[in-house]
Enzyme design. Structure first.
Site, short mmCIF file in Angstrom:
data_model
loop_
_atom_site.label_atom_id
_atom_site.label_comp_id
_atom_site.label_asym_id
_atom_site.label_seq_id
_atom_site.Cartn_x
_atom_site.Cartn_y
_atom_site.Cartn_z
N ASP A 1 0.87 -1.18 0.00
CA ASP A 1 0.00 0.00 0.00
C ASP A 1 0.90 1.23 0.00
O ASP A 1 2.10 1.11 0.28
CB ASP A 1 -0.92 0.00 1.25
CG ASP A 1 -2.20 0.78 1.01
OD1 ASP A 1 -2.12 2.00 0.79
OD2 ASP A 1 -3.28 0.17 1.03
N ASP B 1 4.23 1.61 -4.37
CA ASP B 1 3.29 2.24 -5.29
C ASP B 1 3.14 1.29 -6.48
O ASP B 1 4.10 1.10 -7.24
CB ASP B 1 3.84 3.60 -5.73
CG ASP B 1 2.88 4.35 -6.63
OD1 ASP B 1 2.00 3.70 -7.23
OD2 ASP B 1 3.02 5.58 -6.74
N ASN C 1 -6.66 -5.74 -5.54
CA ASN C 1 -7.68 -4.90 -4.91
C ASN C 1 -7.49 -3.40 -5.12
O ASN C 1 -8.46 -2.67 -5.30
CB ASN C 1 -7.71 -5.23 -3.41
CG ASN C 1 -8.47 -4.20 -2.61
OD1 ASN C 1 -9.69 -4.11 -2.69
ND2 ASN C 1 -7.74 -3.38 -1.84
N TYR D 1 -11.85 5.35 -15.14
CA TYR D 1 -12.00 4.34 -14.08
C TYR D 1 -12.96 3.25 -14.55
O TYR D 1 -12.67 2.05 -14.41
CB TYR D 1 -12.52 5.02 -12.81
CG TYR D 1 -12.89 4.09 -11.68
CD1 TYR D 1 -11.92 3.51 -10.87
CD2 TYR D 1 -14.23 3.81 -11.39
CE1 TYR D 1 -12.26 2.67 -9.81
CE2 TYR D 1 -14.58 2.97 -10.34
CZ TYR D 1 -13.59 2.41 -9.55
OH TYR D 1 -13.94 1.58 -8.51
N LYS E 1 -12.12 -0.69 -14.96
CA LYS E 1 -12.83 -1.68 -14.14
C LYS E 1 -13.55 -2.70 -15.02
O LYS E 1 -13.68 -3.87 -14.65
CB LYS E 1 -13.80 -0.96 -13.20
CG LYS E 1 -13.11 -0.36 -12.00
CD LYS E 1 -12.69 -1.47 -11.04
CE LYS E 1 -11.49 -1.15 -10.24
NZ LYS E 1 -11.08 -2.23 -9.35
N VAL F 1 -19.74 0.26 -1.48
CA VAL F 1 -19.28 -0.23 -0.17
C VAL F 1 -18.95 0.95 0.73
O VAL F 1 -18.21 1.86 0.34
CB VAL F 1 -18.04 -1.14 -0.34
CG1 VAL F 1 -17.63 -1.72 1.00
CG2 VAL F 1 -18.33 -2.26 -1.34
N THR G 1 -16.87 2.20 2.79
CA THR G 1 -15.55 2.42 3.39
C THR G 1 -15.53 3.83 3.98
O THR G 1 -16.38 4.67 3.63
CB THR G 1 -14.44 2.33 2.33
OG1 THR G 1 -14.70 3.36 1.36
CG2 THR G 1 -14.45 0.99 1.63
N1 LIG Z 1 -15.79 1.22 -2.07
C1 LIG Z 1 -16.65 1.00 -3.06
O1 LIG Z 1 -17.79 1.44 -3.01
C2 LIG Z 1 -16.25 0.18 -4.26
C3 LIG Z 1 -17.21 -0.07 -5.23
C4 LIG Z 1 -16.88 -0.84 -6.33
C5 LIG Z 1 -15.61 -1.34 -6.47
N2 LIG Z 1 -14.67 -1.07 -5.52
C6 LIG Z 1 -13.34 -1.62 -5.73
O2 LIG Z 1 -12.88 -2.25 -4.55
C7 LIG Z 1 -11.47 -2.09 -4.43
C8 LIG Z 1 -11.12 -1.46 -3.11
O3 LIG Z 1 -11.84 -0.26 -3.02
P1 LIG Z 1 -11.82 0.65 -1.71
O4 LIG Z 1 -13.09 1.43 -1.76
O5 LIG Z 1 -11.45 -0.12 -0.53
O6 LIG Z 1 -10.64 1.66 -2.12
P2 LIG Z 1 -9.86 2.68 -1.18
O7 LIG Z 1 -9.49 3.81 -2.05
O8 LIG Z 1 -10.64 2.97 0.03
O9 LIG Z 1 -8.60 1.80 -0.81
C9 LIG Z 1 -7.71 1.36 -1.77
C10 LIG Z 1 -6.38 1.09 -1.11
O10 LIG Z 1 -5.41 1.06 -2.15
C11 LIG Z 1 -4.32 1.90 -1.78
N3 LIG Z 1 -3.70 2.47 -2.97
C12 LIG Z 1 -4.18 3.46 -3.76
N4 LIG Z 1 -3.31 3.74 -4.73
C13 LIG Z 1 -2.26 2.91 -4.56
C14 LIG Z 1 -1.03 2.72 -5.26
N5 LIG Z 1 -0.72 3.46 -6.31
N6 LIG Z 1 -0.19 1.77 -4.82
C15 LIG Z 1 -0.49 1.01 -3.73
N7 LIG Z 1 -1.64 1.15 -3.03
C16 LIG Z 1 -2.51 2.08 -3.44
C17 LIG Z 1 -4.94 2.99 -0.92
O11 LIG Z 1 -3.96 3.62 -0.09
C18 LIG Z 1 -5.96 2.21 -0.13
O12 LIG Z 1 -5.42 1.65 1.05
C19 LIG Z 1 -11.04 -1.27 -5.65
O13 LIG Z 1 -10.62 -2.13 -6.66
C20 LIG Z 1 -12.31 -0.56 -6.06
O14 LIG Z 1 -12.32 -0.23 -7.43
C21 LIG Z 1 -14.96 -0.32 -4.42
#
Ligand SMILES: NC(=O)c1ccc[n+]([C@@H]2O[C@H](COP(=O)([O-])OP(=O)(O)OC[C@H]3O[C@@H](n4cnc5c(N)ncnc54)[C@H](O)[C@@H]3O)[C@@H](O)[C@H]2O)c1
Length: 255
Positions: free
Chosen positions: A43, A70, A97, A162, A166, A195, A197
């Site tokens: 992360d 990264d 993820n 995005y 996706k 979700v 979060t």
């Molecule tokens: N939260 C939602 O509503 C939702 C909906 C549909 C899909 N998703 C998918 O679920 C997955 C997780 O989503 P989330 O909401 O937990 O995302 P988030 O943005 O809350 O967390 C993503 C994590 O990835 C890390 N990250 C971001 N850029 C990075 C990089 N360049 N290198 C390393 N780490 C990096 C961030 O620091 C964070 O800890 C994603 O693939 C997202 O597309 C989420």
């Protein structure tokens, strides 16, 4: 810590997760650790990730291996994964993820911005799959889970690049499933709905959003990171043995 079903086959399994420090990834790190799996994650959120490692260890579960990385930097990602394999052994499970749903308008997208969005949301997924392939092939088994999104399926506006990346998630899943399947490696997509979060709550959940959830979900309960992690555990475990090349949607029945 939450109460989950126990998947006996996950005990001792080696799991690699991108973006495990916060959000849905954090729930996965905790959930796999609760199953007795050896978790490695990357992360860019250093403090949150270190705090998560501390919490998991303090709760008495196997201490996750965390590195700041990264994932847009593919050579760094490859080197970090290789280092982690050196520490815990070849991965049995990969969860792609990490992503970033930054908003943008079509008129503002430059070539550089396009490349930057793809570099976080799409490109790393291929290279992590490539990186785990040989180790899984030797074991004759493995489970790869690519995290998609309903955003493009429900035709959300506001982040076309995005949405594009996706949508490509499931293309990657199906594009690899046959080649990898010949070696007992399963590849699936898990597609979350909206979700709750902390980031989503802070940035996007307003009264209109609350109404959207009520109107669009069949189930009134808000979708939490744990709901996504539970599906991922099932697919990672032997319980999901004959599931591959599929998309599993966890969205509360979003219209
Ligand atoms: N939260 C939602 O509503 C939702 C909906 C549909 C899909 N998703 C998918 O679920 C997955 C997780 O989503 P989330 O909401 O937990 O995302 P988030 O943005 O809350 O967390 C993503 C994590 O990835 C890390 N990250 C971001 N850029 C990075 C990089 N360049 N290198 C390393 N780490 C990096 C961030 O620091 C964070 O800890 C994603 O693939 C997202 O597309 C989420």
């Amino acid at each position: 810590m939450t109460q989950l079903a126990k998947f006996a086959s996950l005990r001792g399994k080696r799991v690699f997760i991108t973006g495990g420090g916060t959000g849905i990834g954090e729930a996965m790190v905790i959930s796999f650790a609760e199953q007795g799996a050896k978790v490695a994650f990357v992360d860019i959120a250093r403090d949150a990730s270190l705090e998560l490692v501390r919490r998991v260890k303090e709760a008495g579960y196997p201490e996750p291996v965390f590195r700041v990385c990264d994932i847009t930097d593919i050579p760094a990602l490859q080197a970090t994964m290789a280092e982690m394999v050196g520490i815990i052994g070849d991965f049995d499970i990969l969860v792609n993820n990490a992503a970033n749903d930054q908003r943008h308008e079509t008129k503002d997208v430059t070539v550089d911005y396009w490349n930057e969005r793809i570099a976080i949301n799409q490109r790393p997924m291929f290279f992590t799959c490539q990186a785990v392939f040989e180790g899984m092939k030797e074991k004759g088994a493995g489970s790869i889970i690519n995290v998609g999104s309903i955003s493009w399926q429900v035709k959300n506006a506001g982040y076309p690049v995005y949405a594009t990346s996706k949508a490509a998630t499931h293309g990657l899943t199906r594009g690899l499933a046959r080649e990898f399947g010949a070696h007992g490696i399963r590849v699936n997509t898990v597609t979350p709905g909206w979700v709750m979060t902390q980031r989503q709550i802070d940035l996007w959940l307003d009264e209109a959003g609350e109404q959207d959830i009520k109107r669009n979900q069949c189930l009134p309960t808000k979708l939490m990171p744990q709901h996504i992690a539970s599906m991922i555990l099932f697919l990672a475990a032997d319980d999901g043995a004959m599931c591959t090349a599929q998309e599993f949607i966890v969205d509360g029945g979003w219209v």
